[in-house]
Design a protein around this motif. Structure first.
Motif, mmCIF file in Angstrom:
data_model
loop_
_atom_site.group_PDB
_atom_site.id
_atom_site.type_symbol
_atom_site.label_atom_id
_atom_site.label_comp_id
_atom_site.label_asym_id
_atom_site.label_seq_id
_atom_site.Cartn_x
_atom_site.Cartn_y
_atom_site.Cartn_z
ATOM 1 N N THR A 74 3.952 -6.293 0.160
ATOM 2 C CA THR A 74 3.727 -5.979 1.638
ATOM 3 C C THR A 74 4.828 -4.936 1.933
ATOM 4 O O THR A 74 6.048 -5.056 1.366
ATOM 5 N N ALA A 75 4.593 -3.993 2.628
ATOM 6 C CA ALA A 75 5.513 -2.813 2.566
ATOM 7 C C ALA A 75 5.108 -2.069 3.953
ATOM 8 O O ALA A 75 4.120 -2.249 4.691
ATOM 9 N N LEU A 76 6.089 -1.516 4.617
ATOM 10 C CA LEU A 76 6.127 -0.547 5.955
ATOM 11 C C LEU A 76 6.052 0.794 5.369
ATOM 12 O O LEU A 76 6.692 1.178 4.501
ATOM 13 N N LEU A 77 5.321 1.699 6.081
ATOM 14 C CA LEU A 77 5.360 3.055 5.980
ATOM 15 C C LEU A 77 6.611 3.412 6.119
ATOM 16 O O LEU A 77 7.028 4.492 5.220
ATOM 17 N N GLY A 91 3.447 1.547 10.158
ATOM 18 C CA GLY A 91 2.277 0.735 9.748
ATOM 19 C C GLY A 91 2.724 -0.347 8.694
ATOM 20 O O GLY A 91 3.448 -0.091 7.844
ATOM 21 N N LEU A 92 1.796 -1.370 8.870
ATOM 22 C CA LEU A 92 2.058 -2.394 7.764
ATOM 23 C C LEU A 92 1.140 -2.388 6.740
ATOM 24 O O LEU A 92 -0.217 -2.277 7.028
ATOM 25 N N LEU A 93 1.396 -2.430 5.372
ATOM 26 C CA LEU A 93 0.505 -2.293 4.434
ATOM 27 C C LEU A 93 0.416 -3.769 3.603
ATOM 28 O O LEU A 93 1.367 -4.061 3.088
ATOM 29 N N VAL A 150 -7.059 -2.835 -3.656
ATOM 30 C CA VAL A 150 -7.390 -2.628 -2.313
ATOM 31 C C VAL A 150 -6.141 -2.801 -1.467
ATOM 32 O O VAL A 150 -5.039 -3.109 -1.529
ATOM 33 N N LEU A 151 -6.404 -1.954 -0.281
ATOM 34 C CA LEU A 151 -5.125 -1.788 0.697
ATOM 35 C C LEU A 151 -5.757 -2.133 2.023
ATOM 36 O O LEU A 151 -6.625 -1.679 2.442
ATOM 37 N N VAL A 152 -4.875 -2.905 2.725
ATOM 38 C CA VAL A 152 -5.048 -3.262 4.169
ATOM 39 C C VAL A 152 -3.916 -2.690 4.854
ATOM 40 O O VAL A 152 -2.777 -3.010 4.677
ATOM 41 N N ALA A 153 -4.160 -1.734 5.968
ATOM 42 C CA ALA A 153 -3.413 -1.141 6.766
ATOM 43 C C ALA A 153 -3.331 -1.380 8.252
ATOM 44 O O ALA A 153 -4.612 -1.594 8.741
ATOM 45 N N ALA A 154 -2.520 -1.910 8.885
ATOM 46 C CA ALA A 154 -2.334 -1.927 10.123
ATOM 47 C C ALA A 154 -1.277 -1.023 10.971
ATOM 48 O O ALA A 154 -0.046 -0.944 10.702
ATOM 49 N N LEU A 155 -1.935 0.098 11.648
ATOM 50 C CA LEU A 155 -1.023 0.987 11.964
ATOM 51 C C LEU A 155 -0.352 0.831 13.453
ATOM 52 O O LEU A 155 -0.846 -0.086 14.139
ATOM 53 N N SER A 156 0.813 1.332 13.690
ATOM 54 C CA SER A 156 1.360 0.974 14.982
ATOM 55 C C SER A 156 1.995 2.289 15.663
ATOM 56 O O SER A 156 2.562 3.140 14.886
ATOM 57 N N ARG A 157 2.163 2.283 16.905
ATOM 58 C CA ARG A 157 2.889 3.289 17.803
ATOM 59 C C ARG A 157 4.327 3.187 17.572
ATOM 60 O O ARG A 157 5.318 4.046 17.965
ATOM 61 N N ASP A 158 4.941 2.062 17.202
ATOM 62 C CA ASP A 158 6.323 1.966 17.120
ATOM 63 C C ASP A 158 6.695 1.255 15.551
ATOM 64 O O ASP A 158 5.886 0.906 14.920
ATOM 65 N N ARG A 159 7.971 1.211 15.649
ATOM 66 C CA ARG A 159 8.307 0.671 14.273
ATOM 67 C C ARG A 159 8.069 -0.738 13.958
ATOM 68 O O ARG A 159 8.322 -1.515 15.311
ATOM 69 N N VAL A 160 7.771 -1.269 13.113
ATOM 70 C CA VAL A 160 7.321 -2.554 12.769
ATOM 71 C C VAL A 160 8.195 -3.427 12.177
ATOM 72 O O VAL A 160 8.733 -3.149 11.218
#
Length: 326
Positions: free
Chosen positions: A87-90, A114-116, A127-137
């Motif tokens: 689990t990592a953040l961009l 984004g959260l990966l 496999v990679l699952v990514a949830a992008l964000s307009r703000d810092r996660v």
């Protein structure tokens, strides 16, 4: 986790189910994406077709094209697709995020982080699952620990898809949905342990709305480091819980035992002892004992010296695209 273990589905449907399920808990307003990838060649990342869920300003093909373009830089491939954290953040993978190769897309769409969830084997296919964000996660330790356990199941399911058939006859043990054993292979030495983990899984499913973190805790990624437990359906439409061998394989010419090899591999990737215990379905004290033995056999003094020890594995290129075809 349920979506990940639908291992008999063709790749597009399987990935779409994962993206849909993840959307409900991970989405931060820019959609959730799921795709398979092959990062075995660090200078030629191969991202397969992308499945998305939720409203997103990024179309799947654009994300795939940009990801493959960025993957021509070995440093980016290693950092984002071959790093040890599941689990990592961009923003934590690259302090100067975004790198120039994706800066135009990030600016146009307006995502800053984004959260990966990353799930891969030692061939660096995954496999990679990514949830992008307009703000810092934000990523509190407790949430990271839970999501890392979810990623462990995604990795186990991906490994299972690559090595298993669809028939129930290949199962080591079969149980009814309420946990009653229907069949066990002759000489199954972990029968009682598998039965206990099946009961944990049934209990976890009862708790998943009331206490999702507890549900994740109960459903271990493997049993005794060897078996995955998942739900399947036979040709008559009946549902069963199946236990099937699915241990992470590490061929190593040195003196490591079969039990020590996956501990060494996960430790080399930087996984904590607690996460390794969860991934392999064994006690944390057992992980500690095996890790000490690994270090002694390899003549090492600290687990950090394991980093990169099992890094490069020859593989056939283009696996992600072929796997995505079903």
């Amino acid at each position: 986790m349920d979506a990940a273990y639908r291992v008999a589905e063709p790749a597009p449907e399987w990935l779409r189910g994962i993206a849909d399920a993840a959307h409900g808990v991970l989405d931060r307003g820019l959609g959730v994406f799921a795709f398979q990838y092959d990062a075995s060649d660090a200078s030629a990342l191969d991202v397969g077709p992308v499945q998305s869920a939720g409203e997103t300003p990024i179309d799947a093909e654009t994300l795939r094209r940009v990801s493959n373009g960025a993957g021509r830089d070995p440093a980016i491939t290693r950092r984002f697709y071959r790093g040890g954290w599941q689990t990592a953040l961009l923003s934590e993978l690259d302090p100067e995020w975004p790198p120039p190769v994706v800066a135009e897309l990030a600016q146009r769409v307006g995502f800053r982080d984004g959260l990966l969830l990353r799930a891969y084997d030692r061939s660096h296919r995954g496999v990679l699952v990514a949830a992008l964000s307009r703000d810092r996660v934000p990523m509190p330790p407790r949430r990271r620990a839970t999501l890392s356990r979810v990623a462990a199941h995604l990795a186990a399911a991906h490994r299972l898809r690559r090595r298993t058939g669809r028939d129930l006859e290949r199962a080591d043990a079969i149980f009814t949905p309420d946990g009653r054993r229907e069949h066990a292979a002759p000489g199954l030495d972990a029968g009682p342990e598998i039965e206990r983990r099946v009961r944990d899984l049934v209990r976890g499913r009862e708790l998943r709305r009331e206490s999702p973190e507890r549900a994740v805790e109960l459903w271990r990624a493997l049993v005794s480091g060897q078996w995955s437990i998942f739900e399947t359906m036979d040709t008559d439409g009946k549902h069963f819980l199946v236990a099937r061998r699915n241990e992470p394989r590490l061929e190593d010419p040195r003196a490591l035992t079969v039990a020590e090899r996956p501990v060494a591999l996960y430790a080399a990737w930087g996984h904590s002892q607690k996460l390794i215990a969860y991934e392999l379905g064994i006690a944390e004290s057992t992980v500690n004992q095996r890790l000490k033995s690994v270090l002694k056999k390899l003549g090492l003094h600290h687990r950090s010296e394991l980093a990169g020890l099992f890094e490069e594995v020859p593989s056939e290129p283009g696996a992600a695209n072929r796997a995505a075809g079903g």
